[in-house]
Design a protein around this motif. Sequence first.
Motif, PDB file in Angstrom:
ATOM      1  N   HIS A 169       0.824  -1.224   0.000  1.00 62.84           N
ATOM      2  CA  HIS A 169       0.000   0.000   0.000  1.00 62.84           C
ATOM      3  C   HIS A 169       0.856   1.271   0.000  1.00 62.84           C
ATOM      4  O   HIS A 169       0.445   2.300  -0.497  1.00 62.84           O
ATOM      5  N   ARG A 173       0.830   4.154  -2.942  1.00 65.89           N
ATOM      6  CA  ARG A 173       0.677   5.591  -2.721  1.00 65.89           C
ATOM      7  C   ARG A 173       1.840   6.372  -3.329  1.00 65.89           C
ATOM      8  O   ARG A 173       1.664   7.474  -3.829  1.00 65.89           O
TER       9      ARG A 173
ATOM     10  N   GLU B 187      -1.075  13.891  -1.741  1.00 67.08           N
ATOM     11  CA  GLU B 187      -0.557  12.525  -1.893  1.00 67.08           C
ATOM     12  C   GLU B 187       0.626  12.311  -0.964  1.00 67.08           C
ATOM     13  O   GLU B 187       0.757  11.278  -0.314  1.00 67.08           O
ATOM     14  N   SER B 190      -0.291  11.823   2.636  1.00 62.05           N
ATOM     15  CA  SER B 190      -0.808  10.499   2.973  1.00 62.05           C
ATOM     16  C   SER B 190       0.356   9.550   3.272  1.00 62.05           C
ATOM     17  O   SER B 190       0.225   8.623   4.063  1.00 62.05           O
ATOM     18  N   ILE B 191       1.487   9.775   2.643  1.00 64.48           N
ATOM     19  CA  ILE B 191       2.662   8.937   2.906  1.00 64.48           C
ATOM     20  C   ILE B 191       3.331   9.346   4.213  1.00 64.48           C
ATOM     21  O   ILE B 191       3.878   8.526   4.931  1.00 64.48           O
ATOM     22  N   GLU B 194       2.002   7.465   6.828  1.00 60.09           N
ATOM     23  CA  GLU B 194       2.588   6.128   6.706  1.00 60.09           C
ATOM     24  C   GLU B 194       3.882   6.020   7.512  1.00 60.09           C
ATOM     25  O   GLU B 194       4.082   5.090   8.282  1.00 60.09           O
TER      26      GLU B 194
END
Lengths: 208, 208, 208, 208
Positions: A169, A173, B187, B190-191, B194
């Motif tokens: 995932h 991304r 984008e 969003s990482i 992570e």
Amino acid sequence: MDGRDWGKFLLPYQQAVEELKIKFKSLRKELKARDEYAPIEFVTGRVKRISSILEKARRLNVPLDRIETGIEDIAGIRIMCQFVDDIRKVAEMIRQRKDMMLVYEKDYVTNYKDSGYRSHHLIVEYPVQTSLGSMPVLAEIQIRTLAMNFWATIEHSLNYKYKEQLPPHVRERLRAAAEAASLLDTEMSSIRQEIVDAQQEFEESAGT
Amino acid sequence: MDGRDWGKFLLPYQQAVEELKIKFKSLRKELKARDEYAPIEFVTGRVKRISSILEKARRLNVPLDRIETGIEDIAGIRIMCQFVDDIRKVAEMIRQRKDMMLVYEKDYVTNYKDSGYRSHHLIVEYPVQTSLGSMPVLAEIQIRTLAMNFWATIEHSLNYKYKEQLPPHVRERLRAAAEAASLLDTEMSSIRQEIVDAQQEFEESAGT
Amino acid sequence: MDGRDWGKFLLPYQQAVEELKIKFKSLRKELKARDEYAPIEFVTGRVKRISSILEKARRLNVPLDRIETGIEDIAGIRIMCQFVDDIRKVAEMIRQRKDMMLVYEKDYVTNYKDSGYRSHHLIVEYPVQTSLGSMPVLAEIQIRTLAMNFWATIEHSLNYKYKEQLPPHVRERLRAAAEAASLLDTEMSSIRQEIVDAQQEFEESAGT
Amino acid sequence: MDGRDWGKFLLPYQQAVEELKIKFKSLRKELKARDEYAPIEFVTGRVKRISSILEKARRLNVPLDRIETGIEDIAGIRIMCQFVDDIRKVAEMIRQRKDMMLVYEKDYVTNYKDSGYRSHHLIVEYPVQTSLGSMPVLAEIQIRTLAMNFWATIEHSLNYKYKEQLPPHVRERLRAAAEAASLLDTEMSSIRQEIVDAQQEFEESAGT
């Protein structure tokens, strides 16, 4: 290790990086001073860390006494451009230079990697003058847009954290982010043409 | 002009820019050396050109003898971040510092301009020690992501070329580019989560 | 003037100065990293100001279209050494380099000027890569001890103030200062031998 | 050692050195830009090496948890002047500054050491802003002429080689060199007056 004095081994590479950084920064300054378009936004450089050299040698099966020729990015230069089209201009300028010799090129802009990685790489041979005489060293010059660089920086730190084993995932991304970066570059490129066109019109109208 | 010696007028601003650049670069180095996350990617600075100061004074109706207080970005610092969330962290760090005093803030990240411009601005008062004694100067600190900065650089050069009168279709494309830049930031954000999540998991498992 | 764009004329000289400074600083770093004696203490460089170029052209009767070959110190590098003996070592290192070509030398250390001026000068030809192609430029490399440099700095500022017409008693005192500087260099040289001797003894005793 | 993380311990000192170097270099630039006499020739700085800190702590009987206050030159700044008289001018400028606080002074110019060492030292407290908040650090500012600096550099390297146990004849020669350096400074001072007098005359004649 193999008894090699790594500190001394890296000296000519450090010299090459310092000199090449100054040279490409000068190129930018020179073009601006000539009121010409400078396709270079900024320049960075680094010498690969010893631990990374050894790891890469192991991965690529390069014997330790062939590292100078087997690992091409011990000296690394990065040239950032505003627009995708600037990349091939900088590459062409490098091919023309008399102070370094192009060994080969890898065009990861047209043929980008699965991961989403985009950059143009040139491997050059650059002679440094050391206290022991003249010595050719290999250097890798990476040319990329700001957006490509931004993405690559993030990918590098993620690969470092996940030890090159990105979970699916995250990989997903990252690929989406690469698309967004590429979209941004495309949008920017359309404006570049705008600038060039506007200048063209001006010159044509001035010419009549 | 008004008989003012502009070269001397700019001296404390040049000093402020030099000192502030060093200070924010040190902050980055310090956090990295402490193995902490450094929300600062790189730092630049500039003193506004005299012609731009005069033009802005005219535009804003600032009398020439009030320039020191009426124009807040004669000394300008720009701090680039990898992620949108880093911006408010840097802003908070600046609010906590004892060597400069926050005057006010403009949050163009949440409330971006019509043009698509995004950045967080802090106006601070910074005391410089000159040969004539201590002297407070205003400085504008702009905090933005790499993508915001990329876009703003392009917009600035287009505005310069078109003298702030962008043709509608250029304005349109710039807005589209701003959207692409913002998408890239989303984008990337969003990482970021992570990365933070991964570290969190690691620490929790280590804690049990 | 003669319609020449002096800003552009100086570009390759600025490039040469930047590159040469980096190269000689690297040489110092390299020798230190090799645990060898570095005969270079520090390095400075400058491009001659346009007003000084024109004045020198007038004084030496150099036509303005021959300035590139007629005036040899438009690009100037200064290398400072701790000891007088270091000067000829640095000179020899320069003669050996493959990235610049020695044109000629002036040894004002052995044959010092009436004024008391001491320095070793090498005129070299150095190729710079510009956006217009490769271009050879002349550069003057001055090698001197710290004491010689100290004196020369003072002499330069006095000559500037008195427009090269030093009053006799000033000239007298400058000459006395040159003697004092030279005496200091002699005293220091006697200690240099001390260091070298001590090392020699150590190595000999270690060798048996 | 004592479990202390020395790399992190040195961070605020590195910051202090960077900031103080910039500040004193700015002072020189500022005075020159104001067409005033700049008593500062150049500025250097360094953070003491950990091995030297530990050795000094042992020698001075400073417990390791009192190093911050017991060793005053962990952060070190060196300001070089052309003339002896410039030293007290720079010292006075430092006393007037609002961004650092004088703790105490040692005048080794008037009262030079037996070895021949001459310099003016100021110990100041300077607040650095770290990511953990504001923190005062001690710094030693050494002010000296170029000749004093030249001599001190040589003495330092000899002391290093002989581990502070200079053989009598070396000590003797060093003392003779200190005398030569001092003579050079005296000669230079006599010319300084020359410059000041000449300017004075000019202004007086202009005043009538």
